[in-house]
Design a protein around this motif. Structure first.
Motif, short mmCIF file in Angstrom:
data_model
loop_
_atom_site.label_atom_id
_atom_site.label_comp_id
_atom_site.label_asym_id
_atom_site.label_seq_id
_atom_site.Cartn_x
_atom_site.Cartn_y
_atom_site.Cartn_z
N ALA A 1 0.79 -1.46 -0.04
CA ALA A 1 -0.14 -0.23 -0.18
C ALA A 1 0.70 1.23 -0.10
O ALA A 1 0.24 2.31 -0.54
N CYS A 2 1.97 1.19 0.59
CA CYS A 2 2.80 2.47 0.51
C CYS A 2 3.80 2.51 -0.26
O CYS A 2 4.40 3.78 -0.58
N GLU A 3 3.81 1.45 -1.33
CA GLU A 3 4.78 1.60 -2.18
C GLU A 3 4.67 2.77 -3.35
O GLU A 3 3.27 2.91 -3.49
N LEU A 4 5.44 3.51 -4.01
CA LEU A 4 5.16 4.26 -4.90
C LEU A 4 5.05 3.60 -6.32
O LEU A 4 5.85 2.70 -6.70
N ASP A 5 3.78 4.13 -7.09
CA ASP A 5 3.67 3.33 -8.16
C ASP A 5 4.18 4.42 -9.47
O ASP A 5 3.66 5.48 -9.56
N PRO A 6 5.16 3.74 -10.26
CA PRO A 6 5.79 4.76 -11.13
C PRO A 6 4.73 5.27 -12.28
O PRO A 6 5.23 6.15 -13.09
N ARG A 7 3.58 4.47 -12.58
CA ARG A 7 2.71 5.03 -13.45
C ARG A 7 1.77 6.07 -12.84
O ARG A 7 1.09 6.61 -13.67
N ALA A 8 1.76 6.19 -11.68
CA ALA A 8 0.72 7.09 -10.63
C ALA A 8 1.27 8.55 -10.97
O ALA A 8 2.18 8.90 -11.00
N VAL A 9 0.06 9.37 -10.99
CA VAL A 9 0.29 11.02 -10.90
C VAL A 9 -0.73 11.39 -9.89
O VAL A 9 -1.94 10.78 -9.82
N GLY A 10 -0.12 12.12 -8.76
CA GLY A 10 -1.04 12.73 -7.84
C GLY A 10 -1.40 11.82 -6.84
O GLY A 10 -0.73 10.83 -6.66
N VAL A 11 -2.65 12.01 -6.37
CA VAL A 11 -3.02 11.11 -5.03
C VAL A 11 -4.08 10.25 -5.33
O VAL A 11 -5.07 10.63 -6.50
N PRO A 12 -3.80 8.92 -5.20
CA PRO A 12 -5.00 7.95 -5.57
C PRO A 12 -6.23 7.91 -5.03
O PRO A 12 -6.81 7.11 -4.15
N SER A 13 -7.22 9.19 -5.25
CA SER A 13 -8.32 9.42 -4.60
C SER A 13 -9.19 10.28 -5.61
O SER A 13 -8.73 11.41 -5.96
N THR A 14 -10.41 9.98 -5.64
CA THR A 14 -11.31 10.98 -6.33
C THR A 14 -11.48 12.33 -5.73
O THR A 14 -12.00 13.27 -6.29
N LYS A 15 -11.24 12.24 -4.37
CA LYS A 15 -11.37 13.47 -3.67
C LYS A 15 -10.09 14.37 -3.97
O LYS A 15 -10.12 15.46 -3.42
N GLY A 16 -8.99 13.80 -4.27
CA GLY A 16 -7.77 14.53 -4.37
C GLY A 16 -7.02 14.75 -3.33
O GLY A 16 -6.01 15.37 -3.28
N ALA A 17 -7.28 14.13 -2.02
CA ALA A 17 -6.41 14.02 -1.00
C ALA A 17 -6.83 12.81 0.02
O ALA A 17 -8.07 12.19 -0.12
N LEU A 18 -5.72 12.55 0.63
CA LEU A 18 -5.79 11.21 1.63
C LEU A 18 -5.28 11.69 2.80
O LEU A 18 -4.10 12.14 2.80
#
Length: 201
Positions: free
Chosen positions: A178-195
């Motif tokens: 869960a804590c790993e960084l995803d090299p394909r991801a951008v920003g925060v993984p939430s539709t809210k834009g914040a976790l």
């Protein structure tokens, strides 16, 4: 600077210091005065690939409850701080870990909503000098203060040592994912834009 954090907490019951690096290699240095708990925290750090230092002194003449719970609080706070804005993390993680006859499932959502859902059946109440009910108290404190939803469920097992150790290792593996960084991801993984609370970063 990497994803590191250090938290110190002192009360009339305990003094706890935790330092960790989420992007470590599993090096641990743990001293709590509770030998079985030290063993579990070592397993947690090693299997989550956290570099982890825990030093705790507590009112063990009473029992280990305050020490175990307060280490969970401070470790959770350190994870929360090290995660900072949560940008690019995978957010979700799960693992099913066997240990001989025992099998335990753990699932993590770094949601900002700290909560534990725990269904672990243990055949005895004491492992060495460790009260097995304290495993749940640790995970409650960890999940609440890290701002994560944590499910821990035993699927099989007869030996309490094996079940509790499988639980700590399963949580470790799920937390690592869960804590790993995803090299394909951008920003925060939430539709809210914040976790969580980015102001704690």
């Amino acid at each position: 600077m990497g994803r590191e954090a250090e938290i110190v907490r002192s009360t009339n019951e305990t003094s706890v210091e935790v330092w960790l690096d989420l992007d470590g290699s599993g090096r641990t240095e743990v001293t709590t005065g509770v030998p079985f708990f030290d063993h579990m925290l070592d397993a947690l750090g090693r299997h989550a690939l956290l570099d982890l230092r825990v030093r705790a002194e507590g009112d063990l003449a009473v029992d280990a409850h305050h020490t175990v719970e307060d280490v969970g609080i401070v470790l959770g706070q350190a994870i929360d701080r090290a995660l900072a804005t949560r940008e690019r993390i995978r957010r979700f993680g799960s693992a099913a870990v066997p240990m001989d006859e025992a099998l335990v499932l753990a699932a993590v959502d770094i949601s900002g909503r700290g909560q534990l859902h725990y269904a672990v059946d243990l055949p005895i109440e004491i492992i060495g000098t460790f009260d097995t009910t304290l495993a749940k108290e640790f995970f409650v404190a960890l999940a609440t203060n890290a701002g994560m939803t944590l499910h821990v469920r035993s699927l099989a097992g007869e030996n309490a040592h094996h079940i509790v150790e499988a639980a700590f290792k399963a949580v470790a593996r799920a937390l690592k994912e869960a804590c790993e960084l995803d090299p394909r991801a951008v920003g925060v993984p939430s539709t809210k834009g914040a976790l969580g609370d980015a102001s704690k970063a």
